[in-house]
Design a protein around this motif. Structure first.
Motif, PDB file in Angstrom:
ATOM      1  N   ASP A  74      22.396   9.407  27.626  1.00 35.26           N
ATOM      2  CA  ASP A  74      23.533   8.565  28.003  1.00 35.26           C
ATOM      3  C   ASP A  74      24.510   8.335  26.850  1.00 35.26           C
ATOM      4  N   LYS A  75      24.186   8.876  25.658  1.00 35.48           N
ATOM      5  CA  LYS A  75      25.097   8.762  24.522  1.00 35.48           C
ATOM      6  C   LYS A  75      25.964  10.015  24.353  1.00 35.48           C
ATOM      7  N   ILE A  76      25.693  11.040  25.154  1.00 38.47           N
ATOM      8  CA  ILE A  76      26.428  12.302  25.039  1.00 38.47           C
ATOM      9  C   ILE A  76      27.570  12.317  26.053  1.00 38.47           C
ATOM     10  N   LYS A  77      28.762  12.575  25.574  1.00 40.64           N
ATOM     11  CA  LYS A  77      29.926  12.621  26.442  1.00 40.64           C
ATOM     12  C   LYS A  77      30.241  14.073  26.794  1.00 40.64           C
ATOM     13  N   ALA A  78      30.079  14.409  28.046  1.00 33.96           N
ATOM     14  CA  ALA A  78      30.305  15.782  28.504  1.00 33.96           C
ATOM     15  C   ALA A  78      31.781  16.001  28.839  1.00 33.96           C
ATOM     16  N   GLY A  79      32.321  17.133  28.390  1.00 35.74           N
ATOM     17  CA  GLY A  79      33.707  17.474  28.681  1.00 35.74           C
ATOM     18  C   GLY A  79      33.867  18.129  30.050  1.00 35.74           C
ATOM     19  N   PHE A  80      35.098  18.442  30.379  1.00 34.59           N
ATOM     20  CA  PHE A  80      35.417  19.017  31.694  1.00 34.59           C
ATOM     21  C   PHE A  80      34.691  20.336  31.919  1.00 34.59           C
ATOM     22  N   VAL A  81      34.716  21.224  30.929  1.00 37.04           N
ATOM     23  CA  VAL A  81      34.079  22.539  31.085  1.00 37.04           C
ATOM     24  C   VAL A  81      32.583  22.381  31.307  1.00 37.04           C
ATOM     25  N   ALA A  82      31.953  21.485  30.550  1.00 35.72           N
ATOM     26  CA  ALA A  82      30.514  21.267  30.707  1.00 35.72           C
ATOM     27  C   ALA A  82      30.192  20.746  32.103  1.00 35.72           C
ATOM     28  N   ARG A  83      31.018  19.853  32.598  1.00 30.16           N
ATOM     29  CA  ARG A  83      30.776  19.310  33.940  1.00 30.16           C
ATOM     30  C   ARG A  83      30.910  20.394  35.009  1.00 30.16           C
ATOM     31  N   MET A  84      31.889  21.265  34.841  1.00 25.30           N
ATOM     32  CA  MET A  84      32.105  22.325  35.824  1.00 25.30           C
ATOM     33  C   MET A  84      30.986  23.370  35.763  1.00 25.30           C
ATOM     34  N   LEU A  85      30.640  23.821  34.569  1.00 24.78           N
ATOM     35  CA  LEU A  85      29.640  24.882  34.437  1.00 24.78           C
ATOM     36  C   LEU A  85      28.246  24.423  34.854  1.00 24.78           C
ATOM     37  N   SER A  86      27.926  23.160  34.593  1.00 21.10           N
ATOM     38  CA  SER A  86      26.587  22.665  34.929  1.00 21.10           C
ATOM     39  C   SER A  86      26.324  22.709  36.430  1.00 21.10           C
ATOM     40  N   ARG A  87      27.394  22.662  37.222  1.00 23.44           N
ATOM     41  CA  ARG A  87      27.236  22.721  38.679  1.00 23.44           C
ATOM     42  C   ARG A  87      26.768  24.094  39.151  1.00 23.44           C
ATOM     43  N   CYS A  88      26.966  25.090  38.315  1.00 23.66           N
ATOM     44  CA  CYS A  88      26.606  26.465  38.697  1.00 23.66           C
ATOM     45  C   CYS A  88      25.182  26.833  38.303  1.00 23.66           C
ATOM     46  N   VAL A  89      24.504  25.918  37.602  1.00 22.69           N
ATOM     47  CA  VAL A  89      23.151  26.202  37.118  1.00 22.69           C
ATOM     48  C   VAL A  89      22.130  25.670  38.112  1.00 22.69           C
ATOM     49  N   LYS A  90      21.190  26.514  38.469  1.00 25.89           N
ATOM     50  CA  LYS A  90      20.136  26.115  39.407  1.00 25.89           C
ATOM     51  C   LYS A  90      19.098  25.269  38.687  1.00 25.89           C
ATOM     52  N   ARG A  91      18.760  24.142  39.271  1.00 24.61           N
ATOM     53  CA  ARG A  91      17.745  23.267  38.692  1.00 24.61           C
ATOM     54  C   ARG A  91      16.360  23.829  38.975  1.00 24.61           C
ATOM     55  N   SER A  92      15.479  23.715  37.968  1.00 29.77           N
ATOM     56  CA  SER A  92      14.123  24.243  38.079  1.00 29.77           C
ATOM     57  C   SER A  92      13.130  23.093  38.134  1.00 29.77           C
ATOM     58  N   ALA A  93      12.012  23.331  38.812  1.00 37.34           N
ATOM     59  CA  ALA A  93      10.954  22.313  38.867  1.00 37.34           C
ATOM     60  C   ALA A  93      10.312  22.111  37.503  1.00 37.34           C
ATOM     61  N   ASN A  94      10.497  23.070  36.591  1.00 41.80           N
ATOM     62  CA  ASN A  94       9.890  22.995  35.261  1.00 41.80           C
ATOM     63  C   ASN A  94      10.833  22.440  34.203  1.00 41.80           C
ATOM     64  N   GLY A  95      11.982  21.942  34.618  1.00 42.41           N
ATOM     65  CA  GLY A  95      12.904  21.366  33.651  1.00 42.41           C
ATOM     66  C   GLY A  95      14.341  21.486  34.128  1.00 42.41           C
ATOM     67  N   ILE A  96      15.163  20.538  33.710  1.00 43.76           N
ATOM     68  CA  ILE A  96      16.526  20.494  34.194  1.00 43.76           C
ATOM     69  C   ILE A  96      17.416  21.537  33.529  1.00 43.76           C
ATOM     70  N   GLY A  97      17.012  22.008  32.349  1.00 42.46           N
ATOM     71  CA  GLY A  97      17.789  23.036  31.662  1.00 42.46           C
ATOM     72  C   GLY A  97      19.228  22.598  31.415  1.00 42.46           C
ATOM     73  N   LEU A  98      20.163  23.478  31.739  1.00 41.86           N
ATOM     74  CA  LEU A  98      21.589  23.176  31.538  1.00 41.86           C
ATOM     75  C   LEU A  98      22.259  22.739  32.832  1.00 41.86           C
ATOM     76  N   ALA A  99      21.454  22.285  33.780  1.00 41.18           N
ATOM     77  CA  ALA A  99      21.994  21.902  35.085  1.00 41.18           C
ATOM     78  C   ALA A  99      22.491  20.465  35.125  1.00 41.18           C
ATOM     79  N   MET A 100      22.772  19.900  33.969  1.00 39.66           N
ATOM     80  CA  MET A 100      23.432  18.595  33.922  1.00 39.66           C
ATOM     81  C   MET A 100      24.526  18.668  32.865  1.00 39.66           C
ATOM     82  N   PRO A 101      25.614  17.954  33.059  1.00 41.55           N
ATOM     83  CA  PRO A 101      26.761  18.068  32.147  1.00 41.55           C
ATOM     84  C   PRO A 101      26.400  17.836  30.680  1.00 41.55           C
ATOM     85  N   GLU A 102      25.497  16.894  30.420  1.00 34.47           N
ATOM     86  CA  GLU A 102      25.179  16.543  29.040  1.00 34.47           C
ATOM     87  C   GLU A 102      24.432  17.678  28.322  1.00 34.47           C
ATOM     88  N   THR A 103      23.497  18.328  29.011  1.00 34.19           N
ATOM     89  CA  THR A 103      22.790  19.439  28.367  1.00 34.19           C
ATOM     90  C   THR A 103      23.722  20.640  28.204  1.00 34.19           C
TER      91      THR A 103
END
Length: 241
Positions: A74-103
């Motif tokens: 909650d301390k990481i501020k995600a930019g526009f590109v990060a928010r857009m690209l994270s929507r294209c990443v499939k979430r896995s049962a073994n970890g969220i990976g880059l499927a959230m704007p902050e990661t």
């Protein structure tokens, strides 16, 4: 805390490759933070338990935490590109990976915007061709090793994003020197398999260790066992119950 070798529930005590058998143990520690010295952890938990032939493997997450490379999500501020690209990443049962704007923002900060954009394009082409993994092949291991917050992760890291270690090969070499020459591996493992991020022996065939550690012996929940050893079976001892 009593220092001992254990086998985590659901994991095999013995692993075999090419007719060579190893015992596979984990070492329980306290919850590691940026206030801990990696060398002190090794001195406290590893040195009293290992033999000369042991291969020491260490969670990349623990190494990164001692380097101060774990951040509250909650301390990481995600930019526009990060928010857009994270929507294209499939979430896995073994970890969220880059499927959230902050990661995704962390991946951009670690590897550069251009590289992530090229990786995203490659990923889209790969999907059209029904090929998987093209994004991470371009983005690289630093992006792939980013761990997002998960409910089953040991607190407080269930609310943290943890980056890859800064220089895992150098760290592995430094720990090996500290231990007197044991082979040391920095690993990124989950229940899907294992990657070797760094090794103290640059001539070693890491594919062998990936197979030996594919069961993820350290676990990925609240086991608090970020360090383990592989021991040739002629040196096997029974872990205390």
């Amino acid at each position: 805390m009593e220092k001992k070798l254990i086998v985590n529930p659901g994991k095999d005590e013995f692993v075999t490759i090419d007719a060579n058998k190893y015992s596979c143990y984990a070492i329980k520690t306290h919850t590691i933070t940026k206030n801990d010295s990696l060398f002190h952890i090794i001195d406290q938990y590893v040195s009293p338990l290992i033999t000369k032939e042991d291969i020491v493997f260490i969670s990349e997450k623990m190494v990164a935490c001692t380097e101060g490379r774990a951040y509250q999500a909650d301390k990481i501020k995600a930019g526009f590109v990060a928010r857009m690209l994270s929507r294209c990443v499939k979430r896995s049962a073994n970890g969220i990976g880059l499927a959230m704007p902050e990661t995704m923002q962390c991946a951009i900060d670690e590897t550069g915007l251009v590289r992530i954009l090229v990786a995203a394009f490659a990923g889209m082409v790969g999907k059209l061709l029904h090929r998987h993994g093209w994004f991470y092949k371009i983005a690289g291991r630093k992006a792939a090793a980013i761990d997002g917050p998960c409910s089953y992760t040991l607190p407080p890291y269930n609310k943290y994003i943890v980056l890859a270690p800064a220089d895992p090969c150098r760290t592995a070499c430094d720990i090996s020197d500290r231990l007197g020459g044991n082979t040391v591996l920095i690993i990124d493992a989950n229940d899907l398999g294992c990657e070797i991020l760094g090794t103290s022996d640059q001539k070693t065939d890491v594919s062998i260790y990936k197979k030996l550690l594919r069961q993820n012996p350290l676990g990925q929940s609240t086991q608090s066992t970020p360090i383990g050893i592989l021991r040739p079976c002629h040196k096997t001892i029974k872990p205390p119950q």
